[in-house]
Enzyme design. Structure first.
Site, short mmCIF file in Angstrom:
data_model
loop_
_atom_site.label_atom_id
_atom_site.label_comp_id
_atom_site.label_asym_id
_atom_site.label_seq_id
_atom_site.Cartn_x
_atom_site.Cartn_y
_atom_site.Cartn_z
N LYS A 147 54.63 -4.75 -17.07
CA LYS A 147 54.39 -3.31 -17.22
C LYS A 147 53.21 -2.77 -16.41
O LYS A 147 53.24 -1.61 -16.01
CB LYS A 147 54.19 -2.98 -18.71
CG LYS A 147 55.48 -3.06 -19.50
CD LYS A 147 55.29 -2.61 -20.92
CE LYS A 147 56.59 -2.74 -21.71
NZ LYS A 147 56.48 -2.29 -23.07
N ASP A 191 57.44 4.46 -23.92
CA ASP A 191 57.16 3.73 -25.17
C ASP A 191 56.47 4.62 -26.21
O ASP A 191 56.91 4.69 -27.37
CB ASP A 191 56.24 2.53 -24.90
CG ASP A 191 57.00 1.29 -24.45
OD1 ASP A 191 58.22 1.21 -24.69
OD2 ASP A 191 56.36 0.40 -23.86
#
Ligand code: NDP
Length: 284
Positions: free
Chosen positions: A70, A106
């Site tokens: 990420k 997210d």
């Protein structure tokens, strides 16, 4: 003439085999009348740049990034969304005619999951266990939604302090770090979140905190998506907390990615039902 090429999307991660995203995304595509595919790719960290280059070469429409890519993937993007820049991590790549845009859904998925269940974040105090990629996204987005205070409890002090500092600096919301000693007391709060890996299949442990600090009616959210009913949530349930599992966040962060990739709005009920069915059929 009929077009035999299906649009491809997927996820890069390592490990990746136990990620249930394909069933969820493909249910979302079907609900939009799209015959798109979602494929899991095991990508070694050393091959990440090459894998991201292949997104352009193979005209893959979009990719999710999971552990451990990420942060590293950010440097291969042509553009970063505002929230990705603020959070310092991306979980979604959008391939816009060969131009790769890094975004992070997210934290927004977490917030939508809370709101859809009727929880208002405005003015709330949140205690969060963990300071990794997911915790960063959740912390920043909850702060932007107007919560009053965020307390970060993390095993590694430096990362915990860094996240509290980042939230405070980028959003102005009061944030502090609390060290994670065994059986740590949970300060008075409205919402308690487990944003660590503890309890993720096949791990059956629970975070080492003082569970008796959980009060009836407190919202307790675990972001672990597999299993849905973690030991952490079971302990919270025994104390009459309102418990939310990690499937909702997974679905809403995914639905946001589908919208960015396809321009359509998938039926989140279908995505959730596909995930729930897949969990029923998987021994966890
Ligand atoms: P990271 O690796 O970035 O962060 C992991 C965090 O967990 C760190 O804060 C780490 O602490 C902590 N941690 C791990 N093991 C332990 C332990 N034994 N004791 C105490 N703390 C521990 O991972 P992510 O933030 O990307 O993901 C975290 C979890 O969230 C994963 O299980 C993932 O599946 C889930 N997730 C769920 C989503 C959903 O939609 N439901 C979306 C994204 C993630 P330290 O800093 O000390 O290493």
């Amino acid at each position: 003439m009929f077009n035999f090429r299906n649009e491809l999307t997927g996820a890069f991660g390592m490990p990746i085999d136990e990620n249930p995203s394909p069933v969820m995304y493909e249910a979302g595509y079907r609900s939009c009348g799209l015959n798109w595919r979602y494929q899991l790719f095991e990508v070694d960290p050393a091959d990440l740049e090459c894998a991201i280059r292949s997104v352009r070469t193979l005209k893959i429409a979009g990719v999710n990034l999971t552990i451990p890519h990420k942060t590293e993937a950010m440097k291969y993007m042509d553009e970063l969304s505002e929230s990705a820049q603020m959070i310092g991590a991306i979980n979604t790549i959008i391939n816009h005619n060969g131009r790769l845009i890094g975004d992070n859904t997210d934290g927004k998925g977490f917030v939508i999951g809370m709101e859809r269940r009727g929880a208002d974040l405005q003015g709330k105090t949140i205690v969060m266990l963990g300071a990794g990629g997911a915790a960063r996204a959740i912390g920043v987005e909850c702060a932007l939604k107007g919560c009053k205070k965020i307390v970060i409890i993390n095993r590694t002090e430096q990362k915990g302090r860094e996240l509290a500092g980042l939230i405070q600096a980028k959003t102005g919301v009061d944030a502090e770090y609390l060290s994670w000693d065994a059986g740590v007391h949970i300060p008075a709060c409205d919402i308690l979140v487990n944003a660590t890996n503890i309890g993720l299949y096949p791990d059956r442990n629970k975070p080492d905190i003082c569970y008796d600090d959980i009060r009836p009616g407190m919202i307790v959210q675990d972001i672990i998506p597999n299993p849905a009913q973690t030991e952490f949530l079971k302990e919270a349930g025994k104390r009459q907390a309102v418990t939310y599992d990690g499937l909702n966040m997974l679905v809403y962060q995914g639905a946001l990615a589908v919208e960015k990739w396809t321009g359509r709005h998938p039926r989140t009920e279908d995505m959730l039902a596909a995930l729930a069915k897949c969990q029923e059929n998987t021994e966890v």
